[in-house]
Design a protein around this motif. Sequence first.
Motif, PDB file in Angstrom:
ATOM      1  N   ARG A 155       0.831  -1.214   0.000  1.00 22.98           N
ATOM      2  CA  ARG A 155       0.000   0.000   0.000  1.00 22.98           C
ATOM      3  C   ARG A 155       0.861   1.258   0.000  1.00 22.98           C
ATOM      4  O   ARG A 155       0.569   2.226  -0.720  1.00 22.98           O
ATOM      5  N   ALA A 156       1.917   1.256   0.798  1.00 21.07           N
ATOM      6  CA  ALA A 156       2.804   2.419   0.856  1.00 21.07           C
ATOM      7  C   ALA A 156       3.487   2.649  -0.484  1.00 21.07           C
ATOM      8  O   ALA A 156       3.569   3.783  -0.973  1.00 21.07           O
ATOM      9  N   ALA A 157       3.963   1.581  -1.117  1.00 24.19           N
ATOM     10  CA  ALA A 157       4.621   1.697  -2.415  1.00 24.19           C
ATOM     11  C   ALA A 157       3.646   2.218  -3.469  1.00 24.19           C
ATOM     12  O   ALA A 157       4.009   3.042  -4.312  1.00 24.19           O
ATOM     13  N   ALA A 158       2.404   1.772  -3.414  1.00 24.18           N
ATOM     14  CA  ALA A 158       1.391   2.250  -4.353  1.00 24.18           C
ATOM     15  C   ALA A 158       1.130   3.738  -4.148  1.00 24.18           C
ATOM     16  O   ALA A 158       1.023   4.500  -5.112  1.00 24.18           O
ATOM     17  N   GLY A 159       1.060   4.147  -2.901  1.00 30.20           N
ATOM     18  CA  GLY A 159       0.840   5.556  -2.613  1.00 30.20           C
ATOM     19  C   GLY A 159       1.992   6.441  -3.066  1.00 30.20           C
ATOM     20  O   GLY A 159       1.775   7.560  -3.544  1.00 30.20           O
ATOM     21  N   ILE A 160       3.182   5.948  -2.950  1.00 32.06           N
ATOM     22  CA  ILE A 160       4.376   6.708  -3.323  1.00 32.06           C
ATOM     23  C   ILE A 160       4.523   6.799  -4.836  1.00 32.06           C
ATOM     24  O   ILE A 160       4.838   7.862  -5.372  1.00 32.06           O
ATOM     25  N   THR A 161       4.309   5.701  -5.514  1.00 26.81           N
ATOM     26  CA  THR A 161       4.623   5.629  -6.945  1.00 26.81           C
ATOM     27  C   THR A 161       3.422   5.866  -7.856  1.00 26.81           C
ATOM     28  O   THR A 161       3.592   6.232  -9.011  1.00 26.81           O
ATOM     29  N   GLY A 162       2.237   5.595  -7.367  1.00 23.59           N
ATOM     30  CA  GLY A 162       1.061   5.633  -8.225  1.00 23.59           C
ATOM     31  C   GLY A 162       0.856   4.345  -8.999  1.00 23.59           C
ATOM     32  O   GLY A 162      -0.099   4.209  -9.755  1.00 23.59           O
ATOM     33  N   ALA A 163       1.737   3.394  -8.817  1.00 20.52           N
ATOM     34  CA  ALA A 163       1.617   2.097  -9.492  1.00 20.52           C
ATOM     35  C   ALA A 163       0.557   1.252  -8.792  1.00 20.52           C
ATOM     36  O   ALA A 163       0.337   1.378  -7.596  1.00 20.52           O
ATOM     37  N   SER A 164      -0.058   0.386  -9.561  1.00 15.81           N
ATOM     38  CA  SER A 164      -1.086  -0.469  -8.976  1.00 15.81           C
ATOM     39  C   SER A 164      -0.670  -1.935  -8.889  1.00 15.81           C
ATOM     40  O   SER A 164      -1.339  -2.727  -8.235  1.00 15.81           O
ATOM     41  N   GLU A 165       0.442  -2.285  -9.539  1.00 16.30           N
ATOM     42  CA  GLU A 165       0.894  -3.673  -9.511  1.00 16.30           C
ATOM     43  C   GLU A 165       2.380  -3.734  -9.187  1.00 16.30           C
ATOM     44  O   GLU A 165       3.179  -2.983  -9.757  1.00 16.30           O
ATOM     45  N   PHE A 166       2.710  -4.647  -8.288  1.00 15.64           N
ATOM     46  CA  PHE A 166       4.090  -4.846  -7.865  1.00 15.64           C
ATOM     47  C   PHE A 166       4.411  -6.328  -7.886  1.00 15.64           C
ATOM     48  O   PHE A 166       3.522  -7.170  -7.762  1.00 15.64           O
TER      49      PHE A 166
END
Length: 91
Positions: free
Chosen positions: A10-21
């Motif tokens: 969730r944090a990575a999505a919030g930072i990057t705007g990406a939806s898939e990791f």
Amino acid sequence: QRNQLEHIDRAAAGITGASEFVIVGSQAVLGQFPEAPDVLLVSMEVDIFSLRSPDDSELVDGCIGEGSPFHQTFGYYAHGVGEDPVADQPR
């Protein structure tokens, strides 16, 4: 733990705007086995990369990486890697 992995996602999505990791390395086991044995849960680092852009790895490292306020607050962190995590390791 699985909830920590989800927090990093969730944090990575919030930072990057990406939806898939993609999660690689030892903590990837949590994707298939959320209740993995404790012996598999000793790492405080999650190797992660975005399917959106290779540049996202720098954002992840800078914001929620090792030594970041995120790491200091929660005791775990993300390591932004590329699609070839072996190439990202220091030599």
